[in-house]
Design a protein around this motif. Structure first.
Motif, mmCIF file in Angstrom:
data_model
loop_
_atom_site.group_PDB
_atom_site.id
_atom_site.type_symbol
_atom_site.label_atom_id
_atom_site.label_comp_id
_atom_site.label_asym_id
_atom_site.label_seq_id
_atom_site.Cartn_x
_atom_site.Cartn_y
_atom_site.Cartn_z
ATOM 1 N N SER A 198 0.853 -1.187 0.000
ATOM 2 C CA SER A 198 0.000 0.000 0.000
ATOM 3 C C SER A 198 0.889 1.236 0.000
ATOM 4 O O SER A 198 1.773 1.377 0.861
ATOM 5 N N LEU A 199 0.682 2.110 -0.981
ATOM 6 C CA LEU A 199 1.462 3.348 -1.082
ATOM 7 C C LEU A 199 0.519 4.528 -1.279
ATOM 8 O O LEU A 199 -0.510 4.406 -1.953
ATOM 9 N N THR A 200 0.887 5.679 -0.714
ATOM 10 C CA THR A 200 0.156 6.897 -1.026
ATOM 11 C C THR A 200 0.565 7.372 -2.416
ATOM 12 O O THR A 200 1.611 6.955 -2.952
ATOM 13 N N ARG A 201 -0.227 8.232 -2.986
ATOM 14 C CA ARG A 201 0.125 8.797 -4.281
ATOM 15 C C ARG A 201 1.425 9.594 -4.167
ATOM 16 O O ARG A 201 2.253 9.603 -5.077
ATOM 17 N N ALA A 206 7.341 9.767 -5.390
ATOM 18 C CA ALA A 206 8.717 9.709 -4.891
ATOM 19 C C ALA A 206 9.461 8.513 -5.468
ATOM 20 O O ALA A 206 10.654 8.598 -5.805
ATOM 21 N N VAL A 207 8.773 7.382 -5.611
ATOM 22 C CA VAL A 207 9.394 6.198 -6.214
ATOM 23 C C VAL A 207 9.796 6.494 -7.656
ATOM 24 O O VAL A 207 10.895 6.129 -8.100
ATOM 25 N N ARG A 217 7.914 15.749 -6.675
ATOM 26 C CA ARG A 217 7.084 16.016 -5.502
ATOM 27 C C ARG A 217 5.641 16.217 -5.939
ATOM 28 O O ARG A 217 5.352 16.336 -7.138
ATOM 29 N N VAL A 218 4.742 16.252 -4.944
ATOM 30 C CA VAL A 218 3.319 16.457 -5.215
ATOM 31 C C VAL A 218 2.885 17.799 -4.652
ATOM 32 O O VAL A 218 3.262 18.172 -3.539
ATOM 33 N N PRO A 268 5.566 -13.978 -6.706
ATOM 34 C CA PRO A 268 5.000 -12.797 -6.044
ATOM 35 C C PRO A 268 4.603 -11.708 -7.030
ATOM 36 O O PRO A 268 5.127 -11.629 -8.145
ATOM 37 N N ALA A 269 3.682 -10.867 -6.586
ATOM 38 C CA ALA A 269 3.286 -9.716 -7.403
ATOM 39 C C ALA A 269 4.446 -8.740 -7.526
ATOM 40 O O ALA A 269 5.259 -8.580 -6.612
ATOM 41 N N ARG A 270 4.508 -8.074 -8.659
ATOM 42 C CA ARG A 270 5.552 -7.078 -8.894
ATOM 43 C C ARG A 270 5.261 -5.818 -8.083
ATOM 44 O O ARG A 270 4.105 -5.402 -7.955
ATOM 45 N N THR A 271 6.305 -5.187 -7.581
ATOM 46 C CA THR A 271 6.153 -3.955 -6.806
ATOM 47 C C THR A 271 5.912 -2.769 -7.744
ATOM 48 O O THR A 271 6.156 -2.847 -8.954
ATOM 49 N N PHE A 272 5.474 -1.653 -7.152
ATOM 50 C CA PHE A 272 5.313 -0.440 -7.945
ATOM 51 C C PHE A 272 6.664 0.008 -8.494
ATOM 52 O O PHE A 272 6.752 0.490 -9.630
ATOM 53 N N GLU A 273 7.715 -0.169 -7.723
ATOM 54 C CA GLU A 273 9.048 0.225 -8.205
ATOM 55 C C GLU A 273 9.439 -0.589 -9.432
ATOM 56 O O GLU A 273 10.024 -0.047 -10.377
#
Length: 284
Positions: A198-201, A206-207, A217-218, A268-273
């Motif tokens: 779970s990641l915030t937008r 940042a990733v 940045r946001v 495993p599922a792939r990460t957002f990175e």
């Protein structure tokens, strides 16, 4: 023969490649075969889900159908289900949404209602079915690509909204297993498929910056302003506002994370990175 709708989309393109790698014959549907650029092993056919009369002929001889609402919307998808029944298709694997629950009264947002209606049509068809209820797509981050390339600043109404972003290759991998199922193990199953974290937008942005080696940045803006700036004919302002209201409900919470990818595919599922690494060129 497996028919893939939305074959040139993020999930569909990956699915075509994975099915071909498994030795399955694939008929890929697209509105523009000349620009599809799909693997040579696929039979690429011109078809439009919004034109029901064009569907039955391209579905004849198919054993299974991968159905994606993105290829034509809910009404077109329901028509595709009818065409599949008439053409003698045995199985439908539907690309659905995590928003759908097994309690119709609890499906209180437009995403749940839209996907839930097609799920109901598939259930009522009498065909074998599997639902792939995907979480938020990692590919949704491509909406930030231009901002990141030009300024490194993403303007967003809810920087702390959370998702467990799922890689399109993982959604395609689960669909591949269901489409090729020779045992019936996946018939009548609704699989909730998410990324592994779970990641915030804000954290996602940042990733992206870390992977491409540039500061990002946001900057928080209002829902109204964001909807005005991002509205398109296919994604109108009111739809965007509904999406933003859904995002707001996740602030301060952890997005649901499932182990479905590992359970179904054995890895495993792939990460957002990992997704960003695969798409880094879009942000540079």
């Amino acid at each position: 023969m497996i028919v893939v709708t939305g074959a040139t989309g993020n999930i569909g393109r990956s699915l075509v490649g994975q099915l071909l790698a498994e030795g399955a014959p694939v008929r890929a549907l697209t509105r523009d075969p000349d620009r599809a650029a799909l693997p040579a092993g696929a039979e690429v056919i011109r078809a439009d889900l919004t034109d029901p009369a064009s569907l039955e002929p391209v579905l004849r001889g198919a054993d299974a159908l991968f159905l994606n609402l993105a290829a034509g919307g809910g009404g077109a998808a329901a028509s595709a289900v009818e065409a599949a029944v008439k053409a003698g298709v045995r199985r439908i694997v539907l690309n659905s949404s995590i928003a759908v629950t097994d309690d119709p009264e609890g499906d209180d947002n437009f995403l749940a209602r839209m996907h839930g209606a097609v799920e109901s049509a598939v259930r009522a068809s009498g065909l074998e079915w599997t639902f792939v209820r995907g979480g938020a797509y990692a590919a949704n981050a491509l909406q930030w690509a231009q901002e990141i390339r030009e300024t490194g600043v993403v303007r967003d109404p809810h920087p702390r909204a959370t998702t467990s972003a799922v890689h399109e290759d993982d959604l395609a991998a689960v669909a591949t297993v269901a489409l090729l199922d020779g045992t019936g193990a996946h018939t009548g199953k609704a699989y909730v498929v998410t990324g592994p974290e779970s990641l915030t937008r804000e954290e996602q942005v940042a990733v992206i910056g870390r992977v491409i080696g540039r500061p990002t940045r946001v900057e928080a803006i209002s829902e109204e302003q964001a909807a005005e700036e991002r509205a398109t004919p296919s994604l109108p302002k009111e739809t965007l506002l509904e999406l933003f209201r859904l995002f707001a409900t996740t602030v301060g919470t952890a997005a649901p994370v499932t182990d479905t990818v590992r359970h179904i595919t054995g890895r495993p599922a792939r990460t957002f990175e990992q997704w960003v690494q695969d798409h880094a060129a879009d942000f540079r």
